[in-house]
Design a protein around this motif. Sequence first.
Motif, PDB file in Angstrom:
ATOM      1  N   GLY A 240       0.768  -1.356  -0.023  1.00 18.81           N
ATOM      2  CA  GLY A 240       0.039   0.042  -0.077  1.00 18.81           C
ATOM      3  C   GLY A 240       0.915   1.248   0.041  1.00 18.81           C
ATOM      4  O   GLY A 240       0.626   2.378   0.474  1.00 18.81           O
ATOM      5  N   THR A 241       2.162   0.957  -0.640  1.00 17.18           N
ATOM      6  CA  THR A 241       2.980   2.395  -0.548  1.00 17.18           C
ATOM      7  C   THR A 241       3.037   2.886  -2.080  1.00 17.18           C
ATOM      8  O   THR A 241       2.401   1.946  -3.075  1.00 17.18           O
ATOM      9  CB  THR A 241       4.323   1.867  -0.188  1.00 17.18           C
ATOM     10  OG1 THR A 241       4.911   0.924  -0.846  1.00 17.18           O
ATOM     11  CG2 THR A 241       4.038   1.522   1.353  1.00 17.18           C
ATOM     12  N   SER A 242       3.999   3.875  -2.150  1.00 15.67           N
ATOM     13  CA  SER A 242       4.031   4.329  -3.657  1.00 15.67           C
ATOM     14  C   SER A 242       5.515   4.778  -3.754  1.00 15.67           C
ATOM     15  O   SER A 242       6.367   4.895  -2.687  1.00 15.67           O
ATOM     16  CB  SER A 242       3.280   5.371  -3.848  1.00 15.67           C
ATOM     17  OG  SER A 242       3.080   6.591  -3.120  1.00 15.67           O
ATOM     18  N   ALA A 243       5.840   5.289  -4.947  1.00 17.55           N
ATOM     19  CA  ALA A 243       7.091   5.703  -5.235  1.00 17.55           C
ATOM     20  C   ALA A 243       7.459   7.259  -4.251  1.00 17.55           C
ATOM     21  O   ALA A 243       8.408   7.590  -3.733  1.00 17.55           O
ATOM     22  CB  ALA A 243       7.466   6.306  -6.707  1.00 17.55           C
ATOM     23  N   GLU A 244       6.276   7.927  -4.089  1.00 15.11           N
ATOM     24  CA  GLU A 244       6.347   9.111  -3.105  1.00 15.11           C
ATOM     25  C   GLU A 244       6.776   8.827  -1.901  1.00 15.11           C
ATOM     26  O   GLU A 244       7.480   9.618  -1.053  1.00 15.11           O
ATOM     27  CB  GLU A 244       5.079   9.849  -3.052  1.00 15.11           C
ATOM     28  CG  GLU A 244       4.741  10.586  -4.586  1.00 15.11           C
ATOM     29  CD  GLU A 244       4.246   9.782  -5.693  1.00 15.11           C
ATOM     30  OE1 GLU A 244       3.756   8.467  -5.270  1.00 15.11           O
ATOM     31  OE2 GLU A 244       4.533   9.923  -6.608  1.00 15.11           O
ATOM     32  N   ASP A 245       6.534   7.542  -1.312  1.00 16.22           N
ATOM     33  CA  ASP A 245       6.627   7.165  -0.018  1.00 16.22           C
ATOM     34  C   ASP A 245       8.159   6.740   0.324  1.00 16.22           C
ATOM     35  O   ASP A 245       8.511   6.720   1.333  1.00 16.22           O
ATOM     36  CB  ASP A 245       5.651   5.993   0.494  1.00 16.22           C
ATOM     37  CG  ASP A 245       4.228   6.301   0.499  1.00 16.22           C
ATOM     38  OD1 ASP A 245       4.096   7.375   1.069  1.00 16.22           O
ATOM     39  OD2 ASP A 245       3.437   5.611   0.021  1.00 16.22           O
ATOM     40  N   LEU A 246       8.713   6.460  -0.933  1.00 17.44           N
ATOM     41  CA  LEU A 246      10.083   6.045  -0.769  1.00 17.44           C
ATOM     42  C   LEU A 246      10.975   6.927  -0.144  1.00 17.44           C
ATOM     43  O   LEU A 246      10.972   8.063  -0.635  1.00 17.44           O
ATOM     44  CB  LEU A 246      10.648   5.431  -2.259  1.00 17.44           C
ATOM     45  CG  LEU A 246      10.371   4.030  -2.446  1.00 17.44           C
ATOM     46  CD1 LEU A 246      11.102   3.777  -3.837  1.00 17.44           C
ATOM     47  CD2 LEU A 246      10.531   3.183  -1.589  1.00 17.44           C
ATOM     48  N   LYS A 247      11.930   6.508   0.785  1.00 19.71           N
ATOM     49  CA  LYS A 247      13.099   7.619   1.078  1.00 19.71           C
ATOM     50  C   LYS A 247      14.392   7.430   0.134  1.00 19.71           C
ATOM     51  O   LYS A 247      14.962   8.315  -0.256  1.00 19.71           O
ATOM     52  CB  LYS A 247      13.535   7.340   2.585  1.00 19.71           C
ATOM     53  CG  LYS A 247      14.467   8.131   3.221  1.00 19.71           C
ATOM     54  CD  LYS A 247      13.994   9.828   3.128  1.00 19.71           C
ATOM     55  CE  LYS A 247      14.611  10.641   3.784  1.00 19.71           C
ATOM     56  NZ  LYS A 247      14.347  12.142   3.729  1.00 19.71           N
ATOM     57  N   TRP A 248      14.516   6.118  -0.210  1.00 18.87           N
ATOM     58  CA  TRP A 248      15.764   5.738  -0.923  1.00 18.87           C
ATOM     59  C   TRP A 248      15.484   4.580  -1.980  1.00 18.87           C
ATOM     60  O   TRP A 248      14.787   3.674  -1.728  1.00 18.87           O
ATOM     61  CB  TRP A 248      17.115   5.540   0.009  1.00 18.87           C
ATOM     62  CG  TRP A 248      17.269   6.641   0.798  1.00 18.87           C
ATOM     63  CD1 TRP A 248      17.047   6.788   1.999  1.00 18.87           C
ATOM     64  CD2 TRP A 248      17.901   7.818   0.271  1.00 18.87           C
ATOM     65  NE1 TRP A 248      17.618   7.780   2.655  1.00 18.87           N
ATOM     66  CE2 TRP A 248      17.995   8.568   1.436  1.00 18.87           C
ATOM     67  CE3 TRP A 248      18.146   8.215  -0.826  1.00 18.87           C
ATOM     68  CZ2 TRP A 248      18.819   9.817   1.492  1.00 18.87           C
ATOM     69  CZ3 TRP A 248      18.575   9.722  -1.087  1.00 18.87           C
ATOM     70  CH2 TRP A 248      18.883  10.327   0.151  1.00 18.87           C
ATOM     71  N   PHE A 249      15.812   4.693  -3.222  1.00 21.84           N
ATOM     72  CA  PHE A 249      15.951   3.698  -4.069  1.00 21.84           C
ATOM     73  C   PHE A 249      17.361   3.264  -4.228  1.00 21.84           C
ATOM     74  O   PHE A 249      18.053   3.992  -4.707  1.00 21.84           O
ATOM     75  CB  PHE A 249      15.258   4.392  -5.356  1.00 21.84           C
ATOM     76  CG  PHE A 249      15.025   3.325  -6.578  1.00 21.84           C
ATOM     77  CD1 PHE A 249      14.527   2.002  -6.439  1.00 21.84           C
ATOM     78  CD2 PHE A 249      15.817   3.657  -7.841  1.00 21.84           C
ATOM     79  CE1 PHE A 249      14.489   1.239  -7.449  1.00 21.84           C
ATOM     80  CE2 PHE A 249      15.558   2.677  -8.768  1.00 21.84           C
ATOM     81  CZ  PHE A 249      14.935   1.506  -8.860  1.00 21.84           C
ATOM     82  N   VAL A 250      17.680   2.078  -4.013  1.00 22.24           N
ATOM     83  CA  VAL A 250      19.021   1.279  -4.140  1.00 22.24           C
ATOM     84  C   VAL A 250      18.947   0.239  -5.266  1.00 22.24           C
ATOM     85  O   VAL A 250      18.725  -0.879  -5.029  1.00 22.24           O
ATOM     86  CB  VAL A 250      19.541   1.041  -2.742  1.00 22.24           C
ATOM     87  CG1 VAL A 250      20.985   0.560  -2.802  1.00 22.24           C
ATOM     88  CG2 VAL A 250      19.310   2.253  -1.779  1.00 22.24           C
ATOM     89  N   PRO A 251      19.007   0.774  -6.443  1.00 25.18           N
ATOM     90  CA  PRO A 251      19.101  -0.454  -7.448  1.00 25.18           C
ATOM     91  C   PRO A 251      20.415  -0.972  -7.658  1.00 25.18           C
ATOM     92  O   PRO A 251      21.702  -0.575  -7.018  1.00 25.18           O
ATOM     93  CB  PRO A 251      18.769   0.212  -8.702  1.00 25.18           C
ATOM     94  CG  PRO A 251      19.444   1.675  -8.493  1.00 25.18           C
ATOM     95  CD  PRO A 251      19.393   2.190  -7.112  1.00 25.18           C
TER      96      PRO A 251
END
Length: 325
Positions: A240-251
């Motif tokens: 139930g989250t989204s990209a806006e909720d992310l603090k960090w994206f670590v690919p």
Amino acid sequence: MKRIRSVVRGVGSYLPRRKLTNQDLEKLVETSHDWIVQRTGIEERHIAEEDETTSVLGIKAAEAALADAGLRADDIDLVICATSTPDYTFPSTATMIQTGIGMTHGAAFDLQAVCTGFVYAVATADKFLQSGSHKRALVVGAETFSRILDWNDRTTCVLFGDGAGAIVLEAQEGEGTSCDRGVLTSHLRSDGRYRDKLYVDGGPGSTKTTGVLKMEGREVFKFAVGMVADVVQDAFKATGTSAEDLKWFVPHQANKRIITASADKLGIAPEKVVITVNKHGNTSAASIPLALDTARKDGRIKDGDLVMIEAIGGGFTWGSALIRW
């Protein structure tokens, strides 16, 4: 409903002593610093010396993670090492890491999903901890890809580096919501039809040799950007989250162009993306834990932050895990 979560207790990493810059590569193959940076974003990478085997790198990263967690080897009962470059066909590199940190109990095994290996290993460790069979897991990504490169092939030898990273996961009870600390969800995929796009042309069961890495770069780029979207979106849907909720994206740190294109497709703001490929190159299963350790040590990743990790690797394999730190 309360449930068991796999909470990150510590993180650590290790890079070989030797650096190989783009300027160094200009002396080995027909390439240039500007060409490499423009197409990949890579400026330098670390290359293991002869005495720096995959297990040696993994042991040092594991020890750093344990120290960060304030734990000892006796506190760990599961070791999973994600690697495509093991010291030996057998025994597993994980058992050598187990011995290297002074652990004589529990279980240890390797997991092979190439560049997606660390994500697969986190998902696997999470299942063990959720089941109640184990309490604390040491998850290691360690690679010496320099051993399987054709150093005359300028299209591949400029891309990869060596290194290791590790995290300690601990089973803790959560409330069963997306506000819990720990691994909230993981999603794994594979499709063996794409084997010829990225592979090593040898192995004990076929050629009886190690072989060297082969890659169709343009095809890998196309699939990398297209395929990761589903597992990331599935993670958002599951929590139930989204990209806006992310603090960090670590690919996975394969190529800066892939990273930025993927983030853009997913609607993730550039300032949320952790990029270390410029200093590490593509370290396969080690790239995500190396990036996590970098971002934790420099103060970006803090307790409570929502962190998405994702990767795509040879096979093809791909996957994601959403973690609240």
